[in-house]
Design an enzyme around this catalytic site. Structure first.
Site, short mmCIF file in Angstrom:
data_model
loop_
_atom_site.label_atom_id
_atom_site.label_comp_id
_atom_site.label_asym_id
_atom_site.label_seq_id
_atom_site.Cartn_x
_atom_site.Cartn_y
_atom_site.Cartn_z
N TRP A 49 -23.85 -1.94 7.72
CA TRP A 49 -22.97 -1.78 6.55
C TRP A 49 -23.74 -2.03 5.26
CZ3 TRP A 49 -18.41 0.22 5.24
CH2 TRP A 49 -17.79 -0.22 4.07
N HIS B 87 0.85 -1.19 0.00
CA HIS B 87 0.00 0.00 0.00
C HIS B 87 0.90 1.25 0.00
CE1 HIS B 87 -3.98 1.84 0.78
NE2 HIS B 87 -3.24 2.81 1.25
N ALA B 88 0.75 2.11 -1.03
CA ALA B 88 1.67 3.24 -1.19
C ALA B 88 1.49 4.27 -0.09
CB ALA B 88 1.43 3.90 -2.55
N HIS C 93 0.10 11.20 -6.64
CA HIS C 93 -0.62 11.38 -5.37
C HIS C 93 0.37 11.43 -4.20
CE1 HIS C 93 -3.86 10.87 -2.38
NE2 HIS C 93 -2.94 10.18 -1.74
N GLU C 94 1.27 10.47 -4.16
CA GLU C 94 2.22 10.41 -3.04
C GLU C 94 3.18 11.60 -3.08
OE1 GLU C 94 1.51 8.49 -0.73
OE2 GLU C 94 0.16 7.13 -1.80
N HIS D 230 1.90 14.66 -1.36
CA HIS D 230 2.15 14.71 0.09
C HIS D 230 3.57 15.24 0.34
CE1 HIS D 230 -1.48 12.71 1.40
NE2 HIS D 230 -1.24 11.64 0.69
N GLU E 222 -4.59 15.21 0.93
CA GLU E 222 -4.90 14.15 -0.04
C GLU E 222 -5.17 14.70 -1.44
OE1 GLU E 222 -4.38 11.15 0.64
OE2 GLU E 222 -4.17 11.34 2.80
N ARG F 299 -11.40 12.66 4.79
CA ARG F 299 -10.32 13.34 4.05
C ARG F 299 -10.35 13.01 2.55
NH1 ARG F 299 -5.37 10.40 7.13
NH2 ARG F 299 -6.52 11.40 8.81
N TYR F 300 -10.70 11.77 2.23
CA TYR F 300 -10.70 11.36 0.82
C TYR F 300 -11.92 11.92 0.09
CZ TYR F 300 -7.10 8.27 2.58
OH TYR F 300 -5.98 7.78 3.19
N HIS G 256 -9.38 0.86 6.17
CA HIS G 256 -9.47 1.98 7.11
C HIS G 256 -10.38 1.72 8.30
CE1 HIS G 256 -7.94 3.46 3.33
NE2 HIS G 256 -7.47 4.52 3.94
ZN ZN Z 1 -2.61 10.03 0.35
#
Ligand code: ZN
Length: 283
Positions: free
Chosen positions: A154, A22-23, A52-53, A56, A80, A191-192, A182
């Site tokens: 759910w 997971h990045a 994306h990374e 950050h 994000e 946040r996403y 998560h």
């Molecule tokens: Zn991120």
């Protein structure tokens, strides 16, 4: 690039041990030792993930002069959204500019619907999911839902927000929510959702600063110094000011808005409205 460059420079998954692929982006010394941890493949998805990374990492570097308490994004949605905003700028023309696509292969404007539909399946279809994760967690935390009802809640929310149902009946012993990283890892998720909205707002602001004329989804602000300057003015604030101040520094607005996203997808909306004429949509 020659083959040898890629094989030497990509971070491949080690064959001899278990690793988390997971990045993630890391700020090692709170100054400029910035790193990405991921198992890369040379493909379009990972090309976007790297953006994306790196978003950050660039944010972390921009605010590294702030007081230790402010070494963070204006809110976690901002953090994000930065890399995703830059990744929206990966247009066919941009790929030509950086030597990854032949000019002769640039799709004509009549191919834009496919591009936009692919983007919408990622960006728009995510919105209800991005919203429901924390709402589900909060209902558990508040005690509104008791453990015996975790599974059913759910399934109910998935239907309410996304219009999807499990392929087979779920009994009281099932806990599908646990399969979403998560939730057991207790990582907040709003946040996403915020980032999905903000990235289009940032992107439209960047395109405006760059003086882009034309359909929004074809805009690339690659190499534009003024965009870089204005973006950095927002990033270097870190968490030192309320987030509307940061938003204003780059976009001129103090309010989050989904209007930029609607404008980005406008050609697709028009097409879908025609396709869906006379049909009953929803569930
Ligand atoms: Zn991120």
């Amino acid at each position: 690039m020659p083959e040898t460059f890629w094989t030497r420079s990509q971070f491949v998954k080690p064959a001899d041990r278990e690793v988390i692929c997971h990045a993630s982006a890391w700020n090692v010394d709170q100054v400029d030792d910035l790193r990405i941890k991921m198992c890369t493949k040379v493909n379009g998805d990972d090309f976007v993930t790297v953006h994306h990374e790196l978003g950050h990492n660039y944010y972390q570097r921009a605010y590294n002069k702030q007081n230790v308490f402010y070494l963070d994004g204006a809110n976690d949605g901002f953090h994000e959204a930065i890399g995703d905003m830059v990744a929206l700028s990966i247009t066919p023309d941009y790929l030509v500019q950086v030597g990854l696509l032949d000019k002769a292969q640039v799709p004509s404007a009549d191919k834009d619907l496919g591009l936009l539909l692919r983007q919408a399946m990622d960006k728009v279809a995510f919105l209800p999911f991005g919203l429901l994760i924390d709402r589900y967690r909060w209902d558990l935390f508040s005690g509104k839902v008791q453990p015996a009802g975790y599974g059913k809640h759910w399934v109910d929310m998935k239907l309410q927000y996304q219009g999807v149902v499990p392929p087979v009946e779920r009994g009281p012993e099932t806990f599908d929510a646990g399969a979403k990283y998560h939730i057991p890892a207790n990582v907040p998720y709003t946040r996403y959702f915020l980032a999905r909205v903000l990235q289009f707002q940032f992107y439209e602001a960047a395109c405006k600063i760059a003086g882009w004329k034309g359909p929004l989804h074809r805009c690339s602000f690659y190499g534009n110094k003024e965009v870089g300057k204005r973006l950095n003015a927002m990033l270097e604030m870190g968490a030192s000011k309320p987030w509307p101040d940061a938003l204003q520094a780059f976009t001129g607005s103090r309010e989050m808005s989904g209007k930029a996203m609607i404008r980005y997808f406008a050609p697709l909306t028009k097409w879908l409205n025609t396709q869906n004429r006379g049909k009953t949509c929803g569930w």
